[in-house]
Design a protein around this motif. Structure first.
Motif, PDB file in Angstrom:
ATOM      1  N   ALA A 169       0.835  -1.209   0.000  1.00 45.22           N
ATOM      2  CA  ALA A 169       0.000   0.000   0.000  1.00 45.22           C
ATOM      3  C   ALA A 169       0.869   1.258   0.000  1.00 45.22           C
ATOM      4  N   TRP A 170       1.966   1.224   0.764  1.00 38.81           N
ATOM      5  CA  TRP A 170       2.855   2.390   0.841  1.00 38.81           C
ATOM      6  C   TRP A 170       3.532   2.656  -0.502  1.00 38.81           C
ATOM      7  N   GLU A 181      -7.058   7.969  -1.334  1.00 40.46           N
ATOM      8  CA  GLU A 181      -8.305   7.540  -0.708  1.00 40.46           C
ATOM      9  C   GLU A 181      -8.677   6.117  -1.120  1.00 40.46           C
ATOM     10  N   THR A 182      -8.549   5.836  -2.407  1.00 42.88           N
ATOM     11  CA  THR A 182      -8.868   4.498  -2.904  1.00 42.88           C
ATOM     12  C   THR A 182      -7.900   3.459  -2.356  1.00 42.88           C
ATOM     13  N   GLU A 186      -8.911   0.331   0.110  1.00 36.71           N
ATOM     14  CA  GLU A 186      -8.641  -1.065  -0.256  1.00 36.71           C
ATOM     15  C   GLU A 186      -7.760  -1.741   0.784  1.00 36.71           C
ATOM     16  N   ALA A 187      -6.774  -0.985   1.312  1.00 31.39           N
ATOM     17  CA  ALA A 187      -5.892  -1.541   2.340  1.00 31.39           C
ATOM     18  C   ALA A 187      -6.668  -1.856   3.609  1.00 31.39           C
ATOM     19  N   GLN A 188      -7.586  -0.968   3.975  1.00 29.05           N
ATOM     20  CA  GLN A 188      -8.391  -1.199   5.177  1.00 29.05           C
ATOM     21  C   GLN A 188      -9.237  -2.454   5.035  1.00 29.05           C
ATOM     22  N   THR A 189      -9.848  -2.635   3.862  1.00 30.43           N
ATOM     23  CA  THR A 189     -10.662  -3.821   3.610  1.00 30.43           C
ATOM     24  C   THR A 189      -9.815  -5.087   3.696  1.00 30.43           C
ATOM     25  N   SER A 204      -6.947   0.246  11.898  1.00 37.40           N
ATOM     26  CA  SER A 204      -7.691   1.349  11.291  1.00 37.40           C
ATOM     27  C   SER A 204      -6.893   1.936  10.143  1.00 37.40           C
ATOM     28  N   ILE A 205      -7.554   2.835   9.389  1.00 38.92           N
ATOM     29  CA  ILE A 205      -6.855   3.520   8.301  1.00 38.92           C
ATOM     30  C   ILE A 205      -5.690   4.318   8.853  1.00 38.92           C
ATOM     31  N   GLU A 206      -5.861   4.856  10.064  1.00 34.89           N
ATOM     32  CA  GLU A 206      -4.775   5.612  10.707  1.00 34.89           C
ATOM     33  C   GLU A 206      -3.544   4.742  10.889  1.00 34.89           C
TER      34      GLU A 206
END
Length: 211
Positions: A169-170, A181-182, A186-189, A204-206
């Motif tokens: 993701a990074w 945002e996308t 996707e990473a959170q899911t 979390s997204i954080e």
């Protein structure tokens, strides 16, 4: 007078929609009672391992009927009071009862130990270990040692999968920051899927952002 606060599943399967409807009505406890035959046993097993396992906020008990009986026939022949007084088993008790009746004892115990590993509460884990030791003949120390071993492996595997996902993701963020945002969604899911698979806390997204 019949048995109130009950609902037919409409077959041997319980759906996600049925559970969500029960939750919306304020139901917090389910007494599952399938027919006392092979189909009923399979249906109970599928329900416990499927939709009910995904909704652990609902307390589940299993009422088991004698072979060949269904709830209607049992109540008609033996009466409502005897039905109400049927022994209630928590899912793990029911699984032990049926698992130990067939199959290789070592394989069965190995499968049941995995269920203990997935339990969040350490208090519940200890009780499950004691019960499995009592029913299987293995010592409590052996059962607990195997639970600890598998828990460590599970945690290490989950951490490795999360690290790999966050690194990917990074890298995507560095190449396409305009799609942040996308990418984070996707990473959170994906992270939620990993944590659900390994029964660990959902990041979390954080957490992605702080990586």
């Amino acid at each position: 007078k019949g048995f109130e606060d009950c609902v037919a599943t409409g077959g041997t399967a319980i759906s996600e929609d049925q559970i969500l409807l029960l939750r919306s009505l304020g139901v917090s406890t389910i007494n599952l009672c399938c027919d006392g035959d092979e189909a009923g046993i399979i249906g109970t097993s599928k329900a416990l391992e499927g939709v009910l396992d995904r909704h652990r906020e609902i307390k589940v008990f299993v009422r088991e009927l004698p072979n060949g009986e269904d709830p209607d026939s049992f109540i008609r022949t033996r009466g409502l009071e005897e039905f109400i007084n049927l022994t209630k088993l928590v899912p793990f008790e029911w699984r032990i009862t049926h698992a130990l009746r067939s199959g290789n004892i070592e394989e069965v115990v190995s499968e049941l130990v995995l269920l203990i590993v997935r339990e969040d509460s350490f208090l519940q884990r200890e009780g499950m270990c004691r019960q499995l030791a009592k029913e299987s003949g293995y010592s409590l120390q052996t059962i607990q040692s195997e639970v600890e071993r598998l828990s460590s492996l599970e945690s290490a595997e989950a951490a490795q999968e999360r690290d790999l996902l966050l690194k990917k993701a990074w890298r995507r963020l560095e190449l396409a920051p305009q799609e942040a945002e996308t990418i984070l969604s996707e990473a959170q899911t994906a992270l939620a899927g990993i944590n659900a698979k390994h029964n660990t806390s959902v990041l979390s997204i954080e957490s992605c952002l702080s990586f």
